[in-house]
Write a protein that holds these residues in place. Structure first.
Motif, mmCIF file in Angstrom:
data_model
loop_
_atom_site.group_PDB
_atom_site.id
_atom_site.type_symbol
_atom_site.label_atom_id
_atom_site.label_comp_id
_atom_site.label_asym_id
_atom_site.label_seq_id
_atom_site.Cartn_x
_atom_site.Cartn_y
_atom_site.Cartn_z
ATOM 1 N N ALA A 270 -4.507 -11.660 -0.986
ATOM 2 C CA ALA A 270 -4.873 -11.781 0.424
ATOM 3 C C ALA A 270 -6.037 -10.835 0.700
ATOM 4 O O ALA A 270 -6.260 -9.865 -0.021
ATOM 5 N N ARG A 271 -6.767 -11.127 1.766
ATOM 6 C CA ARG A 271 -7.891 -10.286 2.174
ATOM 7 C C ARG A 271 -8.036 -10.368 3.692
ATOM 8 O O ARG A 271 -8.067 -11.453 4.268
ATOM 9 N N GLU B 144 -7.334 -5.338 0.951
ATOM 10 C CA GLU B 144 -7.212 -6.308 -0.135
ATOM 11 C C GLU B 144 -5.840 -6.218 -0.790
ATOM 12 O O GLU B 144 -5.369 -5.123 -1.093
ATOM 13 N N LYS B 145 -5.220 -7.363 -0.982
ATOM 14 C CA LYS B 145 -4.044 -7.469 -1.838
ATOM 15 C C LYS B 145 -4.497 -8.178 -3.103
ATOM 16 O O LYS B 145 -4.891 -9.347 -3.058
ATOM 17 N N LEU B 146 -4.439 -7.452 -4.203
ATOM 18 C CA LEU B 146 -5.041 -7.921 -5.447
ATOM 19 C C LEU B 146 -4.012 -8.583 -6.351
ATOM 20 O O LEU B 146 -2.818 -8.281 -6.290
ATOM 21 N N LYS C 103 2.754 -3.683 -6.718
ATOM 22 C CA LYS C 103 1.797 -3.622 -5.620
ATOM 23 C C LYS C 103 0.429 -3.236 -6.171
ATOM 24 O O LYS C 103 0.274 -2.202 -6.823
ATOM 25 N N ARG C 104 -0.553 -4.061 -5.888
ATOM 26 C CA ARG C 104 -1.950 -3.767 -6.191
ATOM 27 C C ARG C 104 -2.726 -3.953 -4.897
ATOM 28 O O ARG C 104 -3.044 -5.067 -4.500
ATOM 29 N N GLU C 105 -3.023 -2.873 -4.258
ATOM 30 C CA GLU C 105 -3.633 -2.929 -2.930
ATOM 31 C C GLU C 105 -4.866 -2.033 -2.882
ATOM 32 O O GLU C 105 -4.917 -0.973 -3.523
ATOM 33 N N ALA C 106 -5.842 -2.453 -2.116
ATOM 34 C CA ALA C 106 -7.063 -1.670 -1.964
ATOM 35 C C ALA C 106 -7.550 -1.761 -0.529
ATOM 36 O O ALA C 106 -7.284 -2.740 0.180
ATOM 37 N N ARG D 260 -13.669 3.408 -1.127
ATOM 38 C CA ARG D 260 -12.656 2.490 -1.658
ATOM 39 C C ARG D 260 -11.435 3.274 -2.091
ATOM 40 O O ARG D 260 -11.540 4.314 -2.755
ATOM 41 N N GLN D 261 -10.272 2.786 -1.705
ATOM 42 C CA GLN D 261 -9.010 3.377 -2.141
ATOM 43 C C GLN D 261 -8.172 2.299 -2.801
ATOM 44 O O GLN D 261 -7.903 1.252 -2.208
ATOM 45 N N TYR D 262 -7.771 2.549 -4.044
ATOM 46 C CA TYR D 262 -6.951 1.597 -4.792
ATOM 47 C C TYR D 262 -5.583 2.206 -5.042
ATOM 48 O O TYR D 262 -5.471 3.362 -5.479
ATOM 49 N N ASN D 263 -4.529 1.443 -4.770
ATOM 50 C CA ASN D 263 -3.155 1.914 -4.928
ATOM 51 C C ASN D 263 -2.376 0.946 -5.807
ATOM 52 O O ASN D 263 -2.479 -0.278 -5.647
#
Length: 981
Positions: free
Chosen positions: A320-321, A352-354, A400-403, A435-438
């Motif tokens: 999702a974005r 962003e949901k990656l 969870k891969r979120e940014a 940018r923050q990636y979690n």
């Protein structure tokens, strides 16, 4: 920031209500040569910012006039017309079609020129030429529409996927092949911080003379984006553009069914019947986008402010974005045009949901009888224990891969108009991208179970900053026959990048996901992973340009840039980047006045030197780095030592560009276009070369060695085939040919010989598939030559003796590289597109085709999932049964081999975009209202048997593979509305 933004909007709207008193006024109607009213025509009082715009019926009204003022009527695709005002109350104007666009304004870097004066290779695309498709990057609006420009997005249906842009082939080994992007005068801009509804035009500088003024960053071309500004008007104009869109899966892989899988005895029955692909995808995800803009202005102040909101759902269950942003452009004049001020502000926020493309790799080879959920515990996902195998549904659902991203661009410019023909300006701009990636994998995930961990979490922060200070001076000299435009300037640009990352394991609870890294046991045991980095660089440049025109027939342009960069070695901090171009407008000559074939005909040629400094900072400086940990005196000590071989001679890669072209318009402007030939040589290629130790400290040094060459031709055509009052049909076509090869790889000091590239992945990697060596084309496949299949299903290859193939056949197993040959290239020889635009009364229809030809693709899925030797996994049906097209694999019993047997022609033609619209006229209080329905990626015509030829990249040095891991290809359907009030 948001509160300040709203306050700024309110201030603008209040200020715009104060319209200056008008002296005299005039009204009128603007039509075309078919007496059709033209909405959106700009009328300006020459030499001022006083003006108006025609309404839906072509009517206008403009005040504040004095006798002898000159009114300039301009409209895209029409010839600009000037009318002198002599006190009359009504002026009606008929504009003629101008297919060649002589008065079209082209951005060329630090300035503009009229198209008739253009002497180098620049392609101008206005908003009207956009594909009008859903996209998160406006560059996709012109995919395939510009000859020689390759735009690819191998994760095309993934809303978070990135784009790759390459102009006239690859020109570097390691310093990048992408162009410089300039947005509203700011070099190094990010296209994802621009809404395509905010763009006035995109100009692509392909010729070296045009790009040379940008120096060390222009070797791969320059893309200049100009955003919309406010226009003089007696009302506030409101523009809305919105759409809803959905997708459907296109070209699914044909796998063995569960019954076929069991009948063939590949593995045991686990009791379920699972379509893993269906489990990972969604049916008709809905996305929507909304853009709202307000603009107006008087003779002193013009403004435009826009807001954007987008919400995209991907075709898979994870992606999702969501993004929202704004842009404000203000132009103000003071002291009777002595001073001009420009302010541009553009913030944007993205969530962003990656996804993980490897999940679809799993969907191909997983046993179709395995259940998704654990049969003994239906609330838990089935834990799959096997090498390189996991539950992909669990991966996308649990992990969870979120940014998140924050973009900001701001610039302010002040211009002092010393004389009508002399001005100087100063611009300061800032750009930032955070940018923050979690990431979080819970304790019950396969990842955690396989590694005996109770959860894994990580966070990564990145920041890019860009600060620019530009000073410009412009002088114009005009006489009856001669015009000279002189530019001089100074530019300072500072880049800064920093990153911080942390990872920990074994958490007491999954509840806080990645929001409590400190509670993981690895940190307490001193085993957590933490890292950080920062780097910066500076560019300083002095530049100048002169554009000369004589009798509107002979044109000469010359530029020079002197640029220094902190990235370069002490002996090569500064470089010169010249550019020169000439043009001859033959239709201005007396001897051309009697002919009736050409309406316009211009010859041009240009030469320019550009550079490439797209490599990491500090390569030319002496570095110290960690040299291991040592235990001494009861404690561990970090050792440091020289981190690189210092090279004070390191410099930019240099590209020498030569271009010749002809621009033409003929048959009463019904056919126009251009034809180009170019030759670009890039030398001093950057790369690491092996060196002796001693005298060097390390085994490799970063140096300038090698040469790459590009040569090609480009054709652009525009044809007005039918132009009646109620019906019109226009055609736009482009085609490009390019040859790209490595000239040299070594010099007297450094020798590389050859480099093997594009190595296939595990499991069971058969090795590299490409060879880069002197004389070979970029993207050249290097494989065994297929000689058939023996009675046991083993692949055979022709034997090579003294560099020549014989008729003797041999098993591939155990053969060395010397038995391989260059088996074609993965880069298309020819790319082309064709746009058909139809108009019938209020309806409009566009059919847009594009294609690529003359290249070969390696479908990795055939090699890994189309061979029976891949035991225990599900496979493509073609592994056991004849296929309708492409490679026949069912007779093969061999393992993966680097054989041209697996190569296929990548030629394709795609009906890429279909758009049908209807424009409502005479709607009360609405100046323009159009509804449209469009489809993207509609139909594909190809003999290639993969999912889509465009899944295989065609840019860079390692193109051509459709990989195992991928994102599904979809067909997109969109319903949209465009309205102006």
């Amino acid at each position: 920031m948001i509160k300040n933004f709203y306050f700024l909007l309110i201030t603008i709207f209040v200020f715009s209500a104060n319209v200056l008193a008008q002296q005299k006024s005039v009204t009128g109607t603007v039509t075309d040569d078919k007496d059709i009213p033209l909405p959106g025509v700009t009328i300006l009082v020459k030499g001022t910012t006083n003006g108006a715009i025609t309404d839906i019926d072509g009517n206008y009204s403009i005040g504040g006039l004095n006798e002898q003022d000159v009114l300039v009527f301009s409209f895209l695709g029409m010839k600009t017309q000037e009318v002198t005002y002599s006190g009359q109350g009504n002026i009606n104007v008929t504009l003629e079609v101008d297919a060649f666009g002589l008065d079209e304004v082209i951005a060329i870097g630090y300035g503009t020129v009229d198209k008739k004066e253009l002497t180098t290779s620049v392609t101008h695309i206005s908003e009207a030429d956009f594909l009008n498709i859903p996209s998160t990057n406006p560059i996709m609006q012109i995919q395939g529409k510009v000859a020689g420009v390759q735009i690819e997005r191998t994760g095309a249906s993934d809303p978070n996927a990135g784009e790759s842009i390459q102009i006239r082939g690859a020109g570097s080994r390691t310093a990048g092949t992408g162009p410089l992007v300039v947005i509203d005068g700011i070099p190094g801009g990010d296209l994802k911080n621009v809404d395509n509804n905010d763009i006035e035009s995109i100009d692509i500088l392909k010729g070296g003379a045009a790009a040379a003024i940008y120096g060390t960053r222009a070797a791969n071309g320059v893309i200049i984006v100009t955003t919309k500004g406010g226009k003089v008007s007696d009302r506030i104009q409101v523009d809305y553009s919105g759409y809803i869109t959905t997708e459907m899966i296109k070209n699914e892989l044909e796998l063995l069914s569960a019954d076929e899988f069991l009948e063939l005895g590949i593995s045991k029955d686990e009791g379920a019947r699972t379509n893993w692909f269906d489990e990972l995808t969604t049916n008709f995800p809905m996305s929507h986008s909304h853009s709202l803009a307000l603009s107006s202005g008087n003779s002193r102040t013009q403004y435009r402010a826009s807001v954007l909101y987008r919400d995209y759902d991907g075709i898979d269950i994870a992606t999702a974005r969501e993004e929202y942003g704004a842009r404000v452009n203000i132009h103000h004049t003071a002291f009777e045009n002595l001073l001009e001020f420009d302010l541009n502000i553009a913030p944007r926020f993205v969530k962003e949901k990656l996804t993980e493309y490897g999940a679809f790799y799993q969907a191909i080879h997983l046993n179709p009888t395995l259940p998704v959920m654990d049969p003994d515990n239906p609330n838990e996902y089935n834990f799959i224990v096997a090498h390189d195998t996991w539950n992909p549904v669990e991966q996308l659902k649990l992990e969870k891969r979120e940014a998140s991203r924050k973009y900001f661009t701001g610039s302010g410019k002040v211009q002092l108009n010393l004389l009508p023909n002399l001005n100087t300006s100063l611009m300061y701009a800032v750009e930032s991208n955070d940018r923050q990636y979690n990431f979080f994998s819970p304790s019950n995930s396969t990842e955690s179970k396989n590694n005996s961990r109770r959860g894994e979490a990580s966070r990564e922060l990145e920041n890019w900053d860009n600060k620019i200070l530009d000073w410009l001076g412009n002088y114009i000299y005009e006489s009856d026959d001669f015009v000279a435009r002189i530019l001089g300037g100074y530019s300072y640009q500072y880049f800064h990048y920093s990153t911080f990352s942390a990872k920990n394991y074994d958490f007491p609870s999954d509840a806080l996901t990645y929001n409590d890294l400190g509670s993981g046991l690895y940190l307490k045991e001193g085993r957590a992973e933490i890292g950080s980095d920062r780097n910066s660089s500076t560019i300083i440049a002095f530049f100048g340009r002169a554009n000369l025109s004589y009798q509107d027939k002979y044109f000469l342009s010359g530029s020079m840039r002197r640029e220094g960069s902190s990235k370069f070695g002490a002996n090569n901090k500064w470089g010169w980047f010249p550019g020169v171009s000439v043009g001859w407008r033959l239709t201005g000559e007396e001897f051309m006045q009697t002919q009736r074939l050409f309406d316009e005909l211009k010859l041009r040629a240009d030469y320019g030197v550009t550079g490439n400094q797209g490599f990491p900072s500090y390569r030319a400086q002496k570095l110290y780095s960690g040299a291991g940990n040592y235990f001494t005196m009861g404690q561990w000590i970090q050792g440091f030592g020289p981190g690189n071989n210092y090279n004070p001679d390191l410099q930019w890669e240099r590209s020498i560009n030569f271009n010749v072209g002809v621009d033409f318009s003929m048959l009463n402007n019904h056919l126009s276009g251009s034809l180009e030939y170019y030759n670009r040589t890039s030398d001093g290629l950057l790369g690491e070369y092996d060196v002796a130790v001693p005298p060097n400290i390390h085994t490799q040094t970063w140096v300038n060695v090698g040469k790459i060459k590009n040569e090609g031709a480009e054709l652009s055509l525009n044809a007005i085939l039918i132009n009646k009052r109620d019906f019109g049909y226009n055609v736009n076509a482009v085609a490009a040919y390019n040859k790209n090869w490595l000239v040299s790889f070594s010099n007297d000091i450094y020798e590389a010989g050859q480099v093997y590239l594009n190595t296939l992945p595990a499991p069971g990697s058969p090795g590299p598939t490409m060879l880069l060596e002197e004389g070979s084309e970029i993207g050249s496949w290097y494989m065994f030559k297929h000689a058939g299949i023996d009675e046991n299903g083993m692949l055979l290859a022709y034997k090579k003796v003294d560099g020549e193939f014989t008729d003797e056949k041999q098993l591939i197993q155990g053969l060395e590289h010397d038995q391989k040959y260059h088996a074609g290239t993965a880069v298309p020889k020819v790319t082309a597109s064709l746009n058909n635009s139809f108009r019938y009364k209020n309806f409009d229809l566009n059919l847009y085709f594009r294609g690529a030809f003359g290249h070969k693709i390696l479908n990795e899925k055939n090699m890994y999932f189309g061979l029976k030797a891949f035991e225990g996994a599900n496979l493509l049906r073609k592994a056991y049964f004849p296929a309708d097209k492409g490679i026949q694999l069912y007779e093969v019993n061999d393992a993966k081999k680097i054989s041209d047997f697996f190569l296929q022609k990548g030629d394709y033609v795609k009906l890429d975009v279909v758009s049908l619209g209807y424009t409502f006229k005479n709607v009360k209080n609405i100046s323009n209202l159009r509804f449209y329905f469009s489809g993207k990626n509609m139909f594909l015509f190809t003999k290639y048997d993969g999912i889509d030829p465009e899944l295989a990249p065609i840019t860079g040095l390692e193109p051509g593979r459709e990989t195992q891991a991928y994102y599904p290809v979809s067909r997109t359907l969109t319903l949209g509305v465009q309205a102006s009030f």
